[in-house]
Design an enzyme around this catalytic site. Sequence first.
Site, PDB file in Angstrom:
ATOM      1  N   VAL A   1     -19.380  10.131 -22.852  1.00 29.67           N
ATOM      2  CA  VAL A   1     -18.341   9.769 -23.339  1.00 29.67           C
ATOM      3  C   VAL A   1     -18.177   7.752 -22.417  1.00 29.67           C
ATOM      4  CG1 VAL A   1     -16.920  10.406 -23.643  1.00 29.67           C
ATOM      5  CG2 VAL A   1     -16.934  10.753 -21.605  1.00 29.67           C
TER       6      VAL A   1
ATOM      7  N   ASN B   1     -10.535  14.954 -22.098  1.00 30.16           N
ATOM      8  CA  ASN B   1     -10.812  16.362 -21.107  1.00 30.16           C
ATOM      9  C   ASN B   1     -12.051  15.767 -20.204  1.00 30.16           C
ATOM     10  OD1 ASN B   1     -10.854  18.768 -19.809  1.00 30.16           O
ATOM     11  ND2 ASN B   1     -13.303  19.005 -21.309  1.00 30.16           N
TER      12      ASN B   1
ATOM     13  N   TYR C   1     -12.692  11.174  -6.475  1.00 29.24           N
ATOM     14  CA  TYR C   1     -12.243  12.722  -7.169  1.00 29.24           C
ATOM     15  C   TYR C   1     -10.585  12.230  -7.049  1.00 29.24           C
ATOM     16  CZ  TYR C   1     -11.159  16.402  -9.480  1.00 29.24           C
ATOM     17  OH  TYR C   1     -11.140  17.415 -11.123  1.00 29.24           O
TER      18      TYR C   1
ATOM     19  N   LYS D   1      -8.151  11.086 -10.664  1.00 35.99           N
ATOM     20  CA  LYS D   1      -7.558  11.662 -11.074  1.00 35.99           C
ATOM     21  C   LYS D   1      -5.934  11.257 -11.252  1.00 35.99           C
ATOM     22  CE  LYS D   1      -9.709  14.652 -12.944  1.00 35.99           C
ATOM     23  NZ  LYS D   1     -10.371  14.991 -14.617  1.00 35.99           N
TER      24      LYS D   1
ATOM     25  N   THR E   1     -13.498  27.601 -14.109  1.00 38.56           N
ATOM     26  CA  THR E   1     -14.853  27.241 -15.008  1.00 38.56           C
ATOM     27  C   THR E   1     -16.312  27.764 -14.725  1.00 38.56           C
ATOM     28  OG1 THR E   1     -14.510  25.304 -14.446  1.00 38.56           O
ATOM     29  CG2 THR E   1     -13.050  25.572 -16.591  1.00 38.56           C
TER      30      THR E   1
HETATM   31  N1  LIG Z   1     -12.435  23.415 -13.522  1.00 39.63           N
HETATM   32  C1  LIG Z   1     -11.011  23.224 -12.493  1.00 39.63           C
HETATM   33  O1  LIG Z   1     -11.097  23.102 -11.602  1.00 39.63           O
HETATM   34  C2  LIG Z   1     -10.578  21.687 -13.283  1.00 39.63           C
HETATM   35  C3  LIG Z   1      -8.780  21.504 -12.214  1.00 39.63           C
HETATM   36  C4  LIG Z   1      -8.135  20.292 -12.526  1.00 39.63           C
HETATM   37  C5  LIG Z   1      -8.820  18.808 -13.219  1.00 39.63           C
HETATM   38  N2  LIG Z   1      -9.934  20.212 -13.830  1.00 39.63           N
HETATM   39  C6  LIG Z   1     -10.210  18.464 -15.083  1.00 39.63           C
HETATM   40  O2  LIG Z   1     -10.624  19.668 -16.484  1.00 39.63           O
HETATM   41  C7  LIG Z   1     -12.295  18.517 -16.827  1.00 39.63           C
HETATM   42  C8  LIG Z   1     -12.450  19.496 -17.634  1.00 39.63           C
HETATM   43  O3  LIG Z   1     -13.094  20.522 -16.747  1.00 39.63           O
HETATM   44  P1  LIG Z   1     -13.934  21.714 -16.662  1.00 39.63           P
HETATM   45  O4  LIG Z   1     -13.668  22.421 -14.943  1.00 39.63           O
HETATM   46  O5  LIG Z   1     -12.867  22.049 -17.830  1.00 39.63           O
HETATM   47  O6  LIG Z   1     -15.183  21.205 -16.773  1.00 39.63           O
HETATM   48  P2  LIG Z   1     -16.654  22.455 -17.033  1.00 39.63           P
HETATM   49  O7  LIG Z   1     -17.936  21.587 -16.817  1.00 39.63           O
HETATM   50  O8  LIG Z   1     -16.470  23.880 -17.945  1.00 39.63           O
HETATM   51  O9  LIG Z   1     -16.375  21.296 -18.878  1.00 39.63           O
HETATM   52  C9  LIG Z   1     -16.907  19.969 -18.882  1.00 39.63           C
HETATM   53  C10 LIG Z   1     -17.541  19.418 -19.920  1.00 39.63           C
HETATM   54  O10 LIG Z   1     -17.602  18.505 -20.419  1.00 39.63           O
HETATM   55  C11 LIG Z   1     -18.837  17.511 -20.446  1.00 39.63           C
HETATM   56  N3  LIG Z   1     -19.502  16.725 -19.683  1.00 39.63           N
HETATM   57  C12 LIG Z   1     -18.777  15.637 -18.599  1.00 39.63           C
HETATM   58  N4  LIG Z   1     -19.066  14.612 -19.131  1.00 39.63           N
HETATM   59  C13 LIG Z   1     -19.545  14.090 -20.269  1.00 39.63           C
HETATM   60  C14 LIG Z   1     -19.239  12.903 -20.606  1.00 39.63           C
HETATM   61  N5  LIG Z   1     -19.452  12.062 -19.899  1.00 39.63           N
HETATM   62  N6  LIG Z   1     -19.233  12.625 -21.365  1.00 39.63           N
HETATM   63  C15 LIG Z   1     -19.516  13.706 -22.557  1.00 39.63           C
HETATM   64  N7  LIG Z   1     -19.346  14.956 -22.223  1.00 39.63           N
HETATM   65  C16 LIG Z   1     -19.371  15.334 -20.756  1.00 39.63           C
HETATM   66  C17 LIG Z   1     -20.239  18.459 -20.013  1.00 39.63           C
HETATM   67  O11 LIG Z   1     -20.731  19.024 -20.252  1.00 39.63           O
HETATM   68  C18 LIG Z   1     -19.154  19.822 -19.740  1.00 39.63           C
HETATM   69  O12 LIG Z   1     -19.402  20.430 -21.301  1.00 39.63           O
HETATM   70  C19 LIG Z   1     -12.268  17.263 -16.108  1.00 39.63           C
HETATM   71  O13 LIG Z   1     -11.575  15.921 -16.153  1.00 39.63           O
HETATM   72  C20 LIG Z   1     -11.389  17.774 -14.650  1.00 39.63           C
HETATM   73  O14 LIG Z   1     -12.245  17.204 -13.585  1.00 39.63           O
HETATM   74  C21 LIG Z   1     -10.608  20.923 -13.821  1.00 39.63           C
END
Ligand SMILES: NC(=O)c1ccc[n+]([C@@H]2O[C@H](COP(=O)([O-])OP(=O)(O)OC[C@H]3O[C@@H](n4cnc5c(N)ncnc54)[C@H](O)[C@@H]3O)[C@@H](O)[C@H]2O)c1
Length: 249
Positions: free
Chosen positions: A72, A97, A155, A159, A189
């Site tokens: 993306v 996401n 980070y 956000k 995750t």
């Molecule tokens: N896990 C947490 O504690 C948490 C907390 C707050 C926010 N978030 C946010 O939630 C979202 C998802 O996180 P998650 O924990 O599910 O992560 P994750 O690492 O389990 O999954 C993220 C997915 O996004 C894909 N991805 C990353 N960069 C990409 C790109 N440039 N193009 C296409 N795909 C891409 C990865 O390949 C992966 O499959 C993120 O934006 C993260 O910042 C996560």
Amino acid sequence: MAATGQVMLGFTPGETVIVTGAGSGIGRSTAINAAAVGLTVAVWDVNADGAAATVRNIQQAGGKAVSVTANVTDDAQVEAALAASAQMGNVRYLVNNAGPASAAELDFDQAMLAGIGSMRRVTTAWLARGPVSGAALVNVASVAGNLIGSAPDWYPATKAAIMGYTRHLAAYRADAVRANAVAPGLTDTARMAGYADSDLGKRILGRIPLHRMASPDEISWGILFLLSPLASYVNGILLTMDGGWTITQ
Ligand SMILES: NC(=O)c1ccc[n+]([C@@H]2O[C@H](COP(=O)([O-])OP(=O)(O)OC[C@H]3O[C@@H](n4cnc5c(N)ncnc54)[C@H](O)[C@@H]3O)[C@@H](O)[C@H]2O)c1
């Protein structure tokens, strides 16, 4: 997919949603549950294997999905992914996401591109394809930057920027799209593997009233509610889902 008693959230079955980063974690759960409430899902991820696994999971449950390999942060890949997704029908919904993990080694400018630039890129290209009535999007932000400070510097900065951008869309693009964001707290995750058992993890989880991380499934239902016609008068909000963590600090 409309099993008796199942919540459908008001979606019209067969409408299409794009979920970015749907090959893992929160994105994967969102894709799976979107299919369960009747949507056709364009499963975007830079990781082709992850996206394919999500699609298999959806199809095995009787849902409809297509996997789209795309980074993306890249204009050409986003355009190609939008064209592939549009073959499934009008794309009425978008979940931005995908975003880099805080452990990624990125410099500040690169991180802005990956963390917020990518969400603007996908959204702008999607909206440029023309109006779709009832269109809605949800951006995945975080408690980081919006409610607490965290490290590394980029980070929380990305956000908070996501929320600023979401408010812009809600205020100035309401003719085209209803825009909201979620702020997950700690969510179990792949990127959080081992965290709950670490010293820091135990300390922080001890301060969260629910004493645990969220599951990606729990976060996905907040996303899908905001996306759905049931939330038709909700525009520009940040939905915090953190087990009460930030109100008790
Ligand atoms: N896990 C947490 O504690 C948490 C907390 C707050 C926010 N978030 C946010 O939630 C979202 C998802 O996180 P998650 O924990 O599910 O992560 P994750 O690492 O389990 O999954 C993220 C997915 O996004 C894909 N991805 C990353 N960069 C990409 C790109 N440039 N193009 C296409 N795909 C891409 C990865 O390949 C992966 O499959 C993120 O934006 C993260 O910042 C996560």
